[in-house]
Motif scaffolding. Sequence first.
Motif, PDB file in Angstrom:
ATOM      1  N   GLN A  54      57.907 -40.951  26.328  1.00  0.00           N
ATOM      2  CA  GLN A  54      57.615 -40.495  27.682  1.00  0.00           C
ATOM      3  C   GLN A  54      57.565 -38.975  27.758  1.00  0.00           C
ATOM      4  O   GLN A  54      56.851 -38.420  28.571  1.00  0.00           O
ATOM      5  CB  GLN A  54      58.657 -41.041  28.650  1.00  0.00           C
ATOM      6  CG  GLN A  54      58.553 -42.537  28.828  1.00  0.00           C
ATOM      7  CD  GLN A  54      59.564 -43.067  29.825  1.00  0.00           C
ATOM      8  OE1 GLN A  54      60.458 -42.360  30.247  1.00  0.00           O
ATOM      9  NE2 GLN A  54      59.414 -44.318  30.191  1.00  0.00           N
ATOM     10  N   LEU A  55      58.324 -38.309  26.911  1.00  0.00           N
ATOM     11  CA  LEU A  55      58.344 -36.857  26.901  1.00  0.00           C
ATOM     12  C   LEU A  55      57.691 -36.343  25.635  1.00  0.00           C
ATOM     13  O   LEU A  55      57.944 -36.842  24.538  1.00  0.00           O
ATOM     14  CB  LEU A  55      59.779 -36.340  26.976  1.00  0.00           C
ATOM     15  CG  LEU A  55      60.572 -36.728  28.224  1.00  0.00           C
ATOM     16  CD1 LEU A  55      61.996 -36.237  28.101  1.00  0.00           C
ATOM     17  CD2 LEU A  55      59.912 -36.169  29.458  1.00  0.00           C
ATOM     18  N   ASP A  56      56.863 -35.341  25.787  1.00  0.00           N
ATOM     19  CA  ASP A  56      56.202 -34.711  24.645  1.00  0.00           C
ATOM     20  C   ASP A  56      57.106 -33.590  24.141  1.00  0.00           C
ATOM     21  O   ASP A  56      57.388 -32.642  24.872  1.00  0.00           O
ATOM     22  CB  ASP A  56      54.854 -34.160  25.081  1.00  0.00           C
ATOM     23  CG  ASP A  56      54.045 -33.585  23.935  1.00  0.00           C
ATOM     24  OD1 ASP A  56      54.596 -33.415  22.832  1.00  0.00           O
ATOM     25  OD2 ASP A  56      52.847 -33.313  24.151  1.00  0.00           O
TER      26      ASP A  56
ATOM     27  N   GLU B  48      58.109 -29.962  25.982  1.00  0.00           N
ATOM     28  CA  GLU B  48      59.503 -29.647  26.321  1.00  0.00           C
ATOM     29  C   GLU B  48      59.946 -28.335  25.684  1.00  0.00           C
ATOM     30  O   GLU B  48      60.555 -27.483  26.330  1.00  0.00           O
ATOM     31  CB  GLU B  48      60.426 -30.783  25.866  1.00  0.00           C
ATOM     32  CG  GLU B  48      60.157 -32.102  26.544  1.00  0.00           C
ATOM     33  CD  GLU B  48      60.368 -32.038  28.045  1.00  0.00           C
ATOM     34  OE1 GLU B  48      61.388 -31.473  28.471  1.00  0.00           O
ATOM     35  OE2 GLU B  48      59.509 -32.547  28.781  1.00  0.00           O
ATOM     36  N   GLU B  49      59.632 -28.162  24.414  1.00  0.00           N
ATOM     37  CA  GLU B  49      60.047 -26.955  23.707  1.00  0.00           C
ATOM     38  C   GLU B  49      59.318 -25.729  24.246  1.00  0.00           C
ATOM     39  O   GLU B  49      59.917 -24.662  24.424  1.00  0.00           O
ATOM     40  CB  GLU B  49      59.778 -27.117  22.211  1.00  0.00           C
ATOM     41  CG  GLU B  49      60.397 -26.037  21.376  1.00  0.00           C
ATOM     42  CD  GLU B  49      60.341 -26.359  19.908  1.00  0.00           C
ATOM     43  OE1 GLU B  49      60.087 -25.428  19.139  1.00  0.00           O
ATOM     44  OE2 GLU B  49      60.546 -27.527  19.533  1.00  0.00           O
ATOM     45  N   THR B  50      58.031 -25.877  24.532  1.00  0.00           N
ATOM     46  CA  THR B  50      57.262 -24.761  25.066  1.00  0.00           C
ATOM     47  C   THR B  50      57.808 -24.333  26.418  1.00  0.00           C
ATOM     48  O   THR B  50      57.929 -23.132  26.698  1.00  0.00           O
ATOM     49  CB  THR B  50      55.771 -25.145  25.188  1.00  0.00           C
ATOM     50  OG1 THR B  50      55.295 -25.555  23.902  1.00  0.00           O
ATOM     51  CG2 THR B  50      54.937 -23.977  25.672  1.00  0.00           C
TER      52      THR B  50
ATOM     53  N   MET C  12      62.725 -18.661  28.724  1.00  0.00           N
ATOM     54  CA  MET C  12      63.539 -17.590  28.157  1.00  0.00           C
ATOM     55  C   MET C  12      62.773 -16.282  27.979  1.00  0.00           C
ATOM     56  O   MET C  12      63.345 -15.208  28.109  1.00  0.00           O
ATOM     57  CB  MET C  12      64.067 -18.019  26.782  1.00  0.00           C
ATOM     58  CG  MET C  12      65.065 -19.148  26.840  1.00  0.00           C
ATOM     59  SD  MET C  12      65.736 -19.511  25.217  1.00  0.00           S
ATOM     60  CE  MET C  12      64.583 -20.745  24.649  1.00  0.00           C
ATOM     61  N   ALA C  13      61.491 -16.379  27.659  1.00  0.00           N
ATOM     62  CA  ALA C  13      60.724 -15.167  27.364  1.00  0.00           C
ATOM     63  C   ALA C  13      59.245 -15.408  27.629  1.00  0.00           C
ATOM     64  O   ALA C  13      58.796 -16.546  27.718  1.00  0.00           O
ATOM     65  CB  ALA C  13      60.930 -14.779  25.901  1.00  0.00           C
ATOM     66  N   LYS C  14      58.521 -14.309  27.711  1.00  0.00           N
ATOM     67  CA  LYS C  14      57.083 -14.386  27.932  1.00  0.00           C
ATOM     68  C   LYS C  14      56.381 -14.456  26.577  1.00  0.00           C
ATOM     69  O   LYS C  14      56.747 -13.744  25.643  1.00  0.00           O
ATOM     70  CB  LYS C  14      56.618 -13.151  28.696  1.00  0.00           C
ATOM     71  CG  LYS C  14      55.154 -13.176  29.040  1.00  0.00           C
ATOM     72  CD  LYS C  14      54.760 -11.949  29.837  1.00  0.00           C
ATOM     73  CE  LYS C  14      53.274 -11.997  30.131  1.00  0.00           C
ATOM     74  NZ  LYS C  14      52.832 -10.802  30.833  1.00  0.00           N
TER      75      LYS C  14
END
Length: 88
Positions: free
Chosen positions: A46-48, A52-54, A60-62
């Motif tokens: 259900q979760l990619d 999620e990691e991206t 946290m940062a640009k």
Amino acid sequence: MNEKSDQNLERQLSEMLTEGEMQQRDREKEERRLLSPKYEIRIQTQLDPIVEETQKYRSMAKEVDGRYDKYMDKTIKKDKPEESGEDV
């Protein structure tokens, strides 16, 4: 030892390292590795994990570049149901 006996020992060592049972095991292992699998197992989640990691990294940062922008746009569009404008 003289030079001739050194060469003879090197030749014997080379033969021992390249011939015999070890070579047979390697050949069998290579044959098994080259065989394609009969079955492929796919698991639908259900979760990619990439999404999620991206999202975590973006919180946290640009990002310097928009490397995952297209992928994120595709997954977000896929997750949202299309609005047809009709009431059910």
